[in-house]
Structure formats: structure tokens, C-alpha cells
Enzyme design. Structure first.
Site, PDB file in Angstrom:
ATOM      1  N   GLY A 166       0.755  -1.230   0.000  1.00 32.85           N
ATOM      2  CA  GLY A 166       0.000   0.000   0.000  1.00 32.85           C
ATOM      3  C   GLY A 166       0.793   1.291   0.000  1.00 32.85           C
ATOM      4  O   GLY A 166       0.242   2.347  -0.306  1.00 32.85           O
ATOM      5  N   ASP A 167       2.062   1.237   0.357  1.00 32.56           N
ATOM      6  CA  ASP A 167       2.924   2.423   0.331  1.00 32.56           C
ATOM      7  C   ASP A 167       4.302   1.994  -0.155  1.00 32.56           C
ATOM      8  O   ASP A 167       5.331   2.277   0.477  1.00 32.56           O
ATOM      9  CB  ASP A 167       3.000   3.054   1.722  1.00 32.56           C
ATOM     10  CG  ASP A 167       3.629   4.450   1.703  1.00 32.56           C
ATOM     11  OD1 ASP A 167       3.849   4.992   0.597  1.00 32.56           O
ATOM     12  OD2 ASP A 167       3.910   4.997   2.786  1.00 32.56           O
ATOM     13  N   LEU A 168       4.314   1.288  -1.286  1.00 33.45           N
ATOM     14  CA  LEU A 168       5.512   0.564  -1.715  1.00 33.45           C
ATOM     15  C   LEU A 168       6.419   1.434  -2.578  1.00 33.45           C
ATOM     16  O   LEU A 168       6.719   1.114  -3.721  1.00 33.45           O
ATOM     17  CB  LEU A 168       5.109  -0.712  -2.457  1.00 33.45           C
ATOM     18  CG  LEU A 168       6.202  -1.778  -2.586  1.00 33.45           C
ATOM     19  CD1 LEU A 168       6.723  -2.203  -1.230  1.00 33.45           C
ATOM     20  CD2 LEU A 168       5.678  -2.978  -3.349  1.00 33.45           C
ATOM     21  N   TRP A 169       6.887   2.531  -1.989  1.00 30.75           N
ATOM     22  CA  TRP A 169       7.925   3.309  -2.670  1.00 30.75           C
ATOM     23  C   TRP A 169       9.281   2.773  -2.240  1.00 30.75           C
ATOM     24  O   TRP A 169       9.389   1.950  -1.313  1.00 30.75           O
ATOM     25  CB  TRP A 169       7.766   4.794  -2.379  1.00 30.75           C
ATOM     26  CG  TRP A 169       8.126   5.233  -0.993  1.00 30.75           C
ATOM     27  CD1 TRP A 169       7.442   4.968   0.160  1.00 30.75           C
ATOM     28  CD2 TRP A 169       9.247   6.029  -0.615  1.00 30.75           C
ATOM     29  NE1 TRP A 169       8.068   5.548   1.240  1.00 30.75           N
ATOM     30  CE2 TRP A 169       9.175   6.199   0.790  1.00 30.75           C
ATOM     31  CE3 TRP A 169      10.304   6.625  -1.319  1.00 30.75           C
ATOM     32  CZ2 TRP A 169      10.132   6.939   1.500  1.00 30.75           C
ATOM     33  CZ3 TRP A 169      11.241   7.345  -0.611  1.00 30.75           C
ATOM     34  CH2 TRP A 169      11.147   7.500   0.774  1.00 30.75           C
ATOM     35  N   ASN A 172      10.597   2.252   1.362  1.00 36.03           N
ATOM     36  CA  ASN A 172      10.035   1.205   2.212  1.00 36.03           C
ATOM     37  C   ASN A 172      10.460  -0.188   1.768  1.00 36.03           C
ATOM     38  O   ASN A 172       9.916  -1.188   2.244  1.00 36.03           O
ATOM     39  CB  ASN A 172       8.506   1.310   2.230  1.00 36.03           C
ATOM     40  CG  ASN A 172       8.030   2.515   3.013  1.00 36.03           C
ATOM     41  OD1 ASN A 172       8.752   3.040   3.859  1.00 36.03           O
ATOM     42  ND2 ASN A 172       6.817   2.964   2.740  1.00 36.03           N
TER      43      ASN A 172
END
Length: 262
Positions: A166-169, A172
Site C-alpha cells: 500500500g505504500d511501496l515506494w 520502504n
């Protein structure tokens, strides 16, 4: 004294580090999103999936997790990550927008709100919960509004809900001597292309290798490359809310690219 050897509630706000009595290094987070993050980390630990730090303890506004040792990006690790990410997505979710078990509906992504409200189909849910709540940050919402209107034709073939980080930049994605680890999730059920598009948004070492390995395990639908701007729209809108300026213009441009793809 806590079994941890310290009181996490007394740690500084934000992220800090500590050492347990047995010598293990840990990361301590004090943040309003700690409960959602802890639930997400536990949900992302699936057989064959990417490594995720163990949650050692958590309460409403803090969590303690094992620290990940630092390493160097390699193609071998990238290939393994692509295959493991496919396994994570395949673990599935009850619906698009489903929160992790025990996770709150009102969650966080970065420093802003994100609502995990289940929806029956990805296109309608994406518009309602991942685009419209952030439109106020865009000075020229016309192209984004058109994406909302045309979402059914832009979304591609329907797929079952995937279990998303969900916040896979890239920040991370941690490269360690044992391979890739994932941290700081904003986990929920959604479309697997969203995680993949976010990996590309800010750049990731060996991304081509990651995507090729992923596609070998779980082939992506035709036209995925053309849908990347559509799936990048949500993180760009979030960044526009948090930081304004150039991100708002990037969000509008992503909307225009998504529309041109059709």
C-alpha cells in the site's frame, strides 16, 4: 519493567532505536498510525512472501519491531523480491479496501488520512476512496475528474483483490544481506498493479528484474504499462496533500497520461 527493557510510550515521537536486554536492536515508532501499521505488518507476513519485520509489541500509538540489517541491492535479491511480491499479492484480501485483520478503517499513509472502506469493485472503490478525498489538493482537477468518469474503461481487466503493501515506494524497500524486506506499510486490499506502479514512481534499483520475476510467477494483464500513470495517481495526490507544489502538477499530468493511454 517491561519485558522489552524500556517503556515504548516514553520514547520520542516519530522513529527511534533501542536495544533489548538480550542485545537485539529494535525500531520504536510513536505515531497515531501505529495500530494500523502493526496490523499491516502482521498481515503481510505470508508463506513465500517478502520478509517483514516482526512486531514485538504494539499499542494504539506505538509499536516496537525488529530492526532490519542494512545491505546492498543486487539482481539476485531483486529477482527473489519479484517472486515473493507476487506471492504476497496472491494471498489476497476479502475486498478492495479491506483493512488488515485488527486494523482500523481510518488508517494513515505517510502523514495523511487513508480510509480502508471495503468496496464491491476496484474501479468504483478507487475513485471513491483513493481519488476524490484528495482532489482538493489539485489546482486543475479537470483531468482527474475525467479519469473518475472514465474509470471503468481505464481500469483494465477485473482481478481479484490483492493483498497490498500500500505504500511501496523505494524507501520502504530495504535491501539486507538476506534479501529484500518491506517496512512501513499502509496495507489494504486492492489492485496489485498499484504496488508495482508505486515501485516505479520514485525509482527502485533493479526494477526491471523485479518486474520480470514477478511476471514469470503471476503474469500481468495486457496493457499494464499504459495503466501505470492511473495507479500512480493515488500516491501523487497524497504527496500533493502533504507537500503541494510540483506533486499536484504531477498528479494532473498522470491523469492526462492515463486518459491518453485510451
Amino acid at each position: 519493567m517491561s519485558p522489552l527493557g524500556f517503556d515504548p510510550a516514553a520514547a520520542p515521537r516519530g522513529v527511534s532505536r533501542a536495544v533489548l536486554p538480550d542485545g537485539r536492536p529494535v525500531v520504536v515508532k510513536r505515531d497515531v498510525g501505529a495500530a494500523a501499521e502493526a496490523a499491516g505488518l502482521r498481515w503481510l507476513r505470508v508463506p513465500g512472501g517478502p520478509a517483514v519485520p516482526e512486531v514485538l509489541a504494539a499499542e494504539a500509538d506505538w509499536l516496537v519491531e525488529a530492526e532490519v540489517p542494512a545491505g546492498t541491492p543486487t539482481r539476485a535479491a531483486a529477482e527473489g523480491f519479484g517472486r515473493r511480491l507476487a506471492a504476497l499479492h496472491a494471498a489476497g484480501a476479502p475486498a478492495c479496501g479491506s483493512p488488515p485483520p485488527g486494523g482500523p478503517v481510518d488508517a494513515r499513509i505517510g502523514g495523511t488520512a487513508m480510509r480502508n472502506e471495503p468496496g464491491p469493485t476496484w474501479p468504483a472503490w478507487f475513485v471513491e476512496h483513493r481519488i476524490r478525498p484528495y482532489l482538493h489538493a489539485v489546482p486543475d482537477p479537470g483531468p482527474v475528474e475525467e479519469v473518475c468518469t472514465r474509470i471503468e474503461e481505464l481500469a483494465g481487466p477485473p482481478e481479484p483483490p490483492a493483498r497490498l503493501h500500500g505504500d511501496l515506494w523505494s524507501g520502504n524497500v530495504l535491501w539486507s544481506p538476506s534479501g529484500v524486506w518491506l517496512i512501513d506499510p499502509a496495507a489494504h486490499g486492492g489492485h496489485r498493479e498499484t504496488d508495482l506502479a508505486m515501485l516505479a514512481l520514485f525509482g527502485l534499483p533493479h526494477l526491471d528484474t523485479v518486474l520480470a520475476a514477478y511476471d514469470e510467477v503471476a503474469p500481468l494483464a495486457d496493457g499494464r504499462a499504459a495503466r501505470v500513470p492511473l495507479h500512480q495517481l493515488f500516491p501523487l495526490l497524497v504527496h500533493a496533500v502533504l507537500f503541494g507544489g510540483g506533486y499536484a502538477h504531477q498528479a494532473v499530468e498522470a491523469a492526462r497520461q492515463a486518459l491518453r493511454a485510451r
